[in-house]
Design a protein around this motif. Structure first.
Motif, PDB file in Angstrom:
ATOM      1  N   UNK A 128      -0.722   0.677 -10.315  1.00 45.58           N
ATOM      2  CA  UNK A 128       0.259   1.669 -10.798  1.00 45.58           C
ATOM      3  C   UNK A 128       1.675   1.112 -10.777  1.00 45.58           C
ATOM      4  N   UNK A 129       2.444   1.504 -11.760  1.00 51.30           N
ATOM      5  CA  UNK A 129       3.820   1.032 -11.856  1.00 51.30           C
ATOM      6  C   UNK A 129       4.668   1.627 -10.737  1.00 51.30           C
ATOM      7  N   UNK A 130       5.789   0.979 -10.445  1.00 50.04           N
ATOM      8  CA  UNK A 130       6.685   1.446  -9.394  1.00 50.04           C
ATOM      9  C   UNK A 130       8.108   1.002  -9.716  1.00 50.04           C
ATOM     10  N   UNK A 131       9.053   1.563  -8.999  1.00 50.22           N
ATOM     11  CA  UNK A 131      10.456   1.239  -9.204  1.00 50.22           C
ATOM     12  C   UNK A 131      11.059   0.774  -7.889  1.00 50.22           C
ATOM     13  N   UNK A 132      12.149   0.008  -7.928  1.00 49.33           N
ATOM     14  CA  UNK A 132      12.774  -0.493  -6.698  1.00 49.33           C
ATOM     15  C   UNK A 132      13.076   0.621  -5.713  1.00 49.33           C
ATOM     16  N   UNK A 133      12.745   0.380  -4.451  1.00 45.86           N
ATOM     17  CA  UNK A 133      12.910   1.380  -3.404  1.00 45.86           C
ATOM     18  C   UNK A 133      11.613   2.062  -3.019  1.00 45.86           C
ATOM     19  N   UNK A 134      10.537   1.839  -3.798  1.00 42.39           N
ATOM     20  CA  UNK A 134       9.256   2.505  -3.541  1.00 42.39           C
ATOM     21  C   UNK A 134       8.541   1.908  -2.330  1.00 42.39           C
ATOM     22  N   UNK A 135       7.642   2.713  -1.756  1.00 42.56           N
ATOM     23  CA  UNK A 135       6.820   2.235  -0.656  1.00 42.56           C
ATOM     24  C   UNK A 135       5.378   2.696  -0.870  1.00 42.56           C
ATOM     25  N   UNK A 136       4.469   2.108  -0.102  1.00 44.41           N
ATOM     26  CA  UNK A 136       3.059   2.492  -0.138  1.00 44.41           C
ATOM     27  C   UNK A 136       2.598   2.854   1.276  1.00 44.41           C
ATOM     28  N   UNK A 137       1.503   3.608   1.347  1.00 49.21           N
ATOM     29  CA  UNK A 137       0.801   3.828   2.615  1.00 49.21           C
ATOM     30  C   UNK A 137      -0.283   2.757   2.702  1.00 49.21           C
ATOM     31  N   UNK A 138      -0.312   2.023   3.779  1.00 46.44           N
ATOM     32  CA  UNK A 138      -1.350   1.023   4.001  1.00 46.44           C
ATOM     33  C   UNK A 138      -2.328   1.558   5.026  1.00 46.44           C
ATOM     34  N   UNK A 139      -3.599   1.724   4.618  1.00 46.92           N
ATOM     35  CA  UNK A 139      -4.639   2.206   5.519  1.00 46.92           C
ATOM     36  C   UNK A 139      -5.344   0.984   6.106  1.00 46.92           C
ATOM     37  N   UNK A 140      -5.177   0.788   7.387  1.00 46.85           N
ATOM     38  CA  UNK A 140      -5.713  -0.390   8.063  1.00 46.85           C
ATOM     39  C   UNK A 140      -7.182  -0.181   8.433  1.00 46.85           C
ATOM     40  N   UNK A 141      -7.911  -1.243   8.768  1.00 43.21           N
ATOM     41  CA  UNK A 141      -9.327  -1.105   9.109  1.00 43.21           C
ATOM     42  C   UNK A 141      -9.587  -0.118  10.239  1.00 43.21           C
ATOM     43  N   UNK A 142      -8.641   0.052  11.141  1.00 42.57           N
ATOM     44  CA  UNK A 142      -8.789   0.998  12.249  1.00 42.57           C
ATOM     45  C   UNK A 142      -8.573   2.437  11.817  1.00 42.57           C
ATOM     46  N   UNK A 143      -8.212   2.647  10.524  1.00 40.88           N
ATOM     47  CA  UNK A 143      -7.853   3.957   9.949  1.00 40.88           C
ATOM     48  C   UNK A 143      -6.408   4.331  10.249  1.00 40.88           C
TER      49      UNK A 143
END
Length: 319
Positions: free
Chosen positions: A36-51
């Motif tokens: 998905x496209x994004x613009x400067x300043x954006x962030x993501x949620x990273x779901x780690x193996x531990x949840x």
């Protein structure tokens, strides 16, 4: 209640030590299709193996739709998410991410001042790239503990000394707030990300100089309370049952609701992921999240229960 996160499966395709304690990750779709496209300043949620779920700024190129880049500072006194990234993740591993979302948009301007403290350089990197592409005048002041702890220094050096000033504290001292305010007063729109001490000091100085409209900040933790927030006990009315709860000064609304037997979904509990977003039917929230837009904050119709409180003695929630 809005859904703010789209779940996407990605694969770790590169891990690189960018500085002392800073690891960057390159994430791509397993089939290498566009993300998905994004613009400067954006962030993501990273779901780690531990949840465990953690939020990280995208610091790559928005025009590269095939990959996301994030950078993670190893925090010895943290809650374990950064340690898991540094010690447990491997190239080739598949993860889930949410987003991207942006509550730190770069507004169009002719002149920008970027002020970074440590790992706060991450959301500013794509902003700098966009400013350069647009032909805008810009300057970066990048402070940190020591040069070896400051990520992406070599990448930034390519822009030239006239645009990038690397200012490690052990070489140059602390960032010069007077100089920053002076540059903002000359017309430069200031975007800053870094430790709370730096951001709080900038907010105070810009407010004193009546330059608050030219300061845009991104916090890695919830903002401090507003001057007129309810500092003590708060009453929350649950509209669907009519029940009233007294929220102690030292407890979040989210935790008080849980203690009273109400199940409210949450994840980050830092005002970033949006999972605990709740409709406000009456009363004025004191927003301390890092997700809602200025328009959403002004409307007072929703709030993040994990970090926000109230400017009024009572809040009525759609619960």
């Amino acid at each position: 209640m809005s859904t703010r996160s789209t779940q996407i499966e990605v694969q770790v395709t590169c891990m690189r030590l960018e500085a002392e304690g800073v690891m960057s990750l390159e994430l791509q779709a397993p089939d290498r299709s566009p993300l998905p496209s994004w613009t400067p300043g954006a962030h993501i949620d990273l779901v780690l193996p531990s949840a465990t779920v953690r939020q990280y700024s995208l610091c790559g190129d928005p025009q590269d739709s095939r990959r996301y880049r994030i950078a993670v500072l190893l925090e010895a006194a943290g809650r374990g998410g950064s340690r898991e990234v540094h010690t447990a993740l491997r190239v080739g591993q598949r993860l889930t991410i949410g987003g991207p979302r942006n509550a730190f948009e770069l507004q169009a301007a002719d002149s920008y001042l970027f002020v970074a403290g440590g790992i706060g350089i991450t959301p500013l990197l794509p902003m700098i790239r966009q400013a350069e592409r647009s032909g805008a005048h810009w300057l970066l002041l990048y402070g940190g503990r020591a040069r070896q702890s400051m990520a992406f220094v070599a990448e930034l050096a390519a822009y030239g000394d006239d645009k990038v000033r690397i200012l490690p504290a052990d070489e140059a001292g602390m960032l010069d707030l007077d100089a920053i305010v002076k540059l903002a007063a000359s017309g430069m729109h200031t975007y800053s990300c870094g430790p709370a001490g730096l951001l709080n000091a900038l907010e105070a100085r810009f407010a004193a100089e009546e330059l608050a409209s030219r300061l845009h900040i991104e916090r890695f933790a919830a903002a401090p309370p507003a001057a007129n927030v309810q500092a003590g006990e708060l009453t929350v009315v649950l509209a669907r049952s009519g029940r009233e709860l007294a929220i102690p000064a030292d407890k979040s609304i989210l935790h008080a609701l849980r203690d009273a037997g109400h199940c409210v979904p949450s994840s980050c509990e830092q005002g970033v992921c949006g999972m605990c977003e709740t409709r406000v039917l009456c009363g004025e929230p004191d927003h301390r999240d890092m997700l809602l837009t200025e328009q959403e904050r002004a409307s007072g119709k929703v709030m993040m229960l994990c970090v926000s409180r109230a400017r009024t003695p009572t809040l009525t929630l759609d619960l």
